[in-house]
Design an enzyme around this catalytic site. Structure first.
Site, short mmCIF file in Angstrom:
data_model
loop_
_atom_site.label_atom_id
_atom_site.label_comp_id
_atom_site.label_asym_id
_atom_site.label_seq_id
_atom_site.Cartn_x
_atom_site.Cartn_y
_atom_site.Cartn_z
N GLU A 197 15.96 -52.67 -28.74
CA GLU A 197 14.79 -53.49 -28.72
C GLU A 197 15.09 -54.94 -29.19
O GLU A 197 14.60 -55.83 -28.56
CB GLU A 197 13.82 -53.25 -30.15
N GLU A 198 16.27 -55.02 -29.80
CA GLU A 198 16.88 -56.37 -30.42
C GLU A 198 17.32 -57.34 -28.83
O GLU A 198 17.04 -58.47 -28.98
CB GLU A 198 18.04 -56.44 -31.25
N ASP A 201 7.70 -52.94 -36.94
CA ASP A 201 9.09 -53.27 -36.62
C ASP A 201 9.73 -53.54 -38.15
O ASP A 201 10.14 -52.35 -38.75
CB ASP A 201 8.90 -54.59 -35.88
ZN ZN Z 1 13.01 -56.03 -35.38
#
Ligand code: ZN
Length: 785
Positions: free
Chosen positions: A438-439, A467
């Site tokens: 995701e990052e 998140d």
């Molecule tokens: Zn995050």
């Protein structure tokens, strides 16, 4: 990554920067509330009074005490299961999950990341829930060596560009902490004069131009804040800069906010913010396979064909280091808004007096990442999915971002597991997703969504993202308007650990405190309850809801408990930080698990899906009114079919009203006919199924396969991240963008597409009620559809 929520839910008085963003981008600010109230006053006769007010419960006789969308029998069963569920999550086991998940840095694609995937899978399997890894092969760069950032003139000085070891925090000396870098920065080696460009956004470059400062061929230094960092890279590149340095100003999350780590929770002098500089507003996901899943056999772009990555080197540094570069700068002194929190007047530079050397060396490879997909099959509607998602990969230890959320997911899964053993059978399927990558740019979620697009479009009821679940105690949420009521109702059933109140009350009280508006009397503002109602923000981007909502059109939400969090994307986002500042008792991890699971259960178990499109219609109308104000101010409001838009919104609103009534009536009829053992019962059940299907499909109707202008991956006509914000939403994206570009032709075309999308949504809703009209409620005679 980082959603705007994190800023919104920081403690009061600490959200100065965010407020500015909110006003512009329809986040719940004072200005918007004023608008909201004034607007409601004006449309009272057109829209049904009070029903747009989320404080008023839509109720029909006995249904009043029922959970929304449940029969009374179903509602009491659901309440029993939910009570049982909420006993499940526990602080001790949450603490243990977080300790295990944060034991090593686990950047996407590393073996430590793989270990966390296996941990999550095995934990979930041990709860009796099926769980498997799903692998993708994506472009992932790591720094080959720490970057070189040095002052060349007026004197030579190499900056540390490294986060200090903090004796109190044992993990801060871990040798596997990845050096400071920006994900998807290319390799580069540049020496050039330095220009300070404030936040590095278009208005900043305009201000510099007025001062006669040209950044072509220069290295620019920008501070973090006011936008996603990839936007800063794109804007710097577009202005001809040869390199970009981004630093964390102490005014943003350092000593100007409070005590720095380890004395307090804020960013210390040597700490910097890692993070992706992908052009997220253009498209997220694996840069080599846009729109396609990154699996073997899928054709890949060559790196120089990629349009979503910067071509100039980008490097983050600390304010300790930034000071060495900024202090000697000459040239004009602090144009309006340029001054930050370092103790000297900021000059913009641009002369040969200060020259800087920046060198980044990256190792670009296609590497493997691993999602963990777990599934609890629905008993009656296996092919309707409620999807929960959280990413697992972190820039370092990720105690807050994202593993507070992973911990909450594991605790929710553990509680689901014990419910299953006691005989709970969710009506619909619950899918739990632990995303990787995701990052770097929402890689794991985007690839999975691209791979399963057809199935998701058909089956997904909603996507619930978390998140960073916990960095403090202040609840905040963003979602599509159809989910506002559901989210508020769930927060009313969760206890706030710190006070004896509910999460809703704590949230609502903060909302009330945050909008002292001496100019508005209660009479002007409407009723007290409406002033105090906690507002739910619009979804922009920066986390994994983006592919679900903005690529496929699946109703989505994002939420978490925020607080004083100054170690974002640094080596200090660690277990020590969490257990000393963020959530020492782990009680908010428990609350996050309870709330998230409760939302999923309600969506999974309800007879009639609790999605309400009346709020959606009102919100779209507000967005449009606000855009038209901008248009008028800019003298662009000619030739738009304002009336057609208002008509489309009105029809959408009326149809939403009808479907909502039909849903309530049909749930009541199901209850009655079941008691009477009437042969009308199966027909009522079938009717509700059609209503549910329509409610699920409406959001999809708001997408347009042609995509947004210049960024066709984004298809949603109402919600997209702003081209120049990245995190914050730009509602009615193409229309707003055209107004910003002062392009009336584009604005006209964008508005036509929005109107068409709304009309499609209205038609979708009609599909539910056409067969229902005239035969809803028990009083009407039975008739064949
Ligand atoms: Zn995050």
């Amino acid at each position: 990554m980082f959603s705007e929520i994190n800023r919104a839910i920081r403690s009061r008085g600490k959200s100065r920067d965010f407020c500015r963003v909110r006003v512009i981008h329809f986040q719940p600010g004072r200005f918007e509330l004023k608008l909201h109230r004034a607007f409601r006053f004006l449309i009272v006769s057109a829209f049904l009074l009070g029903q747009t007010n989320p404080g008023i419960v839509f109720s029909q006789g006995a249904a009043a005490s029922n959970l929304d969308g449940f029969t009374s029998e179903g509602s009491s069963a659901e309440r029993r299961w939910e009570d049982e569920f909420r006993i499940g999550p526990a602080p001790n086991s949450a603490r243990e999950h977080l300790r295990r998940l944060t034991a090593q840095p686990h950047v996407a694609g590393t073996k430590e990341d793989y270990s966390t995937a296996v941990y999550v899978r095995d934990q979930i399997r041990s709860y009796g829930i099926s769980s498997d890894l799903r692998e993708y092969e994506v472009l992932l760069p790591y720094p080959k060596q720490p970057a070189i950032v040095e002052l060349v003139s007026p004197h030579r000085e190499r900056l540390t560009a490294k986060e200090a070891i903090i004796p109190e925090d044992p993990s801060s000396s871990n040798p596997k902490i990845i050096p400071l870098f920006n994900g998807y920065s290319p390799s580069g080696d540049v020496t050039a004069p330095l220009v300070y460009v404030n936040y590095g956004l278009p208005p900043d470059y305009d201000a510099l131009k007025k001062l006669g400062i040209d950044v072509t061929g220069k290295i620019v230094i920008a501070r973090y804040g006011n936008s996603f960092r990839g936007v800063k890279a794109k804007v710097a590149e577009d202005h001809g800069a040869r390199g970009l340095i981004i630093y964390s100003d102490p005014a943003d999350d350092g000593y100007m906010q409070g005590d720095v780590y380890p004395k307090g929770p804020w960013r210390p002098a040597s700490s910097a913010q890692r993070g992706s500089v992908q052009f997220l507003s253009t498209a997220p996901g694996d840069p080599l396979t846009p729109g396609k899943p990154a699996v073997p056999g899928v054709p890949r772009l060559k790196i120089d064909e990629v349009k979503t990555l910067p071509r100039i080197p980008v490097q983050p540094i600390s304010y300790g280091d930034a000071r060495r570069l900024l202090e000697p700068l000459r040239g004009p002194v602090r144009p309006k808004g340029f001054q930050g929190g370092l103790p000297f007047p900021y000059h913009v530079g641009g002369t040969e007096f200060v020259r800087v050397h920046l060198k980044t060396v990256m190792d670009y490879q296609v590497r493997k990442i691993w999602n963990v997909i777990s599934r609890i099959d629905g008993d009656e509607e296996k092919d309707r999915w409620v999807v929960m998602g959280n990413h697992r990969d972190a820039w370092t230890f990720g105690a807050v971002d994202p593993n507070s959320g992973t911990t909450a997911m594991l605790e929710a899964a553990r509680a689901f597991g014990s419910l299953l053993k006691k005989g709970w059978k969710p009506r619909r399927t619950i899918v739990l997703c632990s995303w990787d990558g995701e990052e770097y740019g929402l890689l794991g979620s985007t690839e999975w969504v691209e791979e399963n697009a057809a199935e998701l479009k058909q089956k997904a009821v909603a996507y619930l993202n978390v998140d960073s679940a916990v960095s403090g105690s202040n609840f905040g949420a963003s979602s599509v308007p159809s989910m506002w009521k559901l989210i508020r109702s769930a927060t009313r059933d969760i206890k706030d650990p710190k006070t004896s109140q509910t999460v809703y009350q704590q949230w609502q009280e903060r909302a009330r405190d945050e909008q002292p508006d001496p100019e508005l009397t209660n009479a002007e503002a409407g009723s007290d309850t409406s002033i105090a109602e906690a507002r739910i923000g619009a979804l922009g981007s920066g986390s994994d809801f983006t592919p679900f909502l903005q690529h496929l059109g699946i109703p989505s939400s994002d939420m978490g408990f925020g607080g004083d969090y100054g170690v974002y994307h640094s080596a200090y986002d660690s277990f020590y930080w969490m257990s000393h500042f963020g959530d020492p008792s782990f009680a908010y991890h428990v609350a996050a698990a309870q709330l998230w699971g409760t939302l999923a259960m309600r969506l999974a178990d309800a007879d009639g899906l609790p999605l309400d499109y009346r709020d959606y219609a009102l919100q779209v109308r507000e967005f449009f009114e606000e855009s038209m104000k901008t248009a008028r101010r800019r003298k662009l409001a000619v030739g738009f079919d304002e009336k057609a838009m208002m008509n489309a919104v009105q029809k959408f609103s009326e149809e939403a009203e009808r479907v909502e009534k039909a849903r309530q009536d049909t749930v009541a009829e199901i209850e009655r006919t079941r008691v009477e053992a009437s042969d009308r019962h199966p027909r009522a059940v079938a009717r509700l199924q059609r209503i549910n299907d329509a409610l699920t499909a409406v959001e999809r109707s708001l997408t347009d396969d042609r995509g947004l202008r210049g960024r066709t991956w984004y298809t949603h006509q109402i919600y997209a991240p702003g081209t120049y914000t990245g995190y914050a939403a730009q509602p009615l994206p193409d229309f707003r963008q055209a107004l910003d570009d002062r392009n009336t032709e584009n604005a006209r075309e964008a508005l036509d597409r929005i109107i068409a999308a709304l009309n499609r949504a209205t038609e979708t809703l009609k599909g539910a009620t056409d067969t229902v009209r005239g035969q809803s409620a028990g009083t009407s005679p039975p008739s064949s559809p």
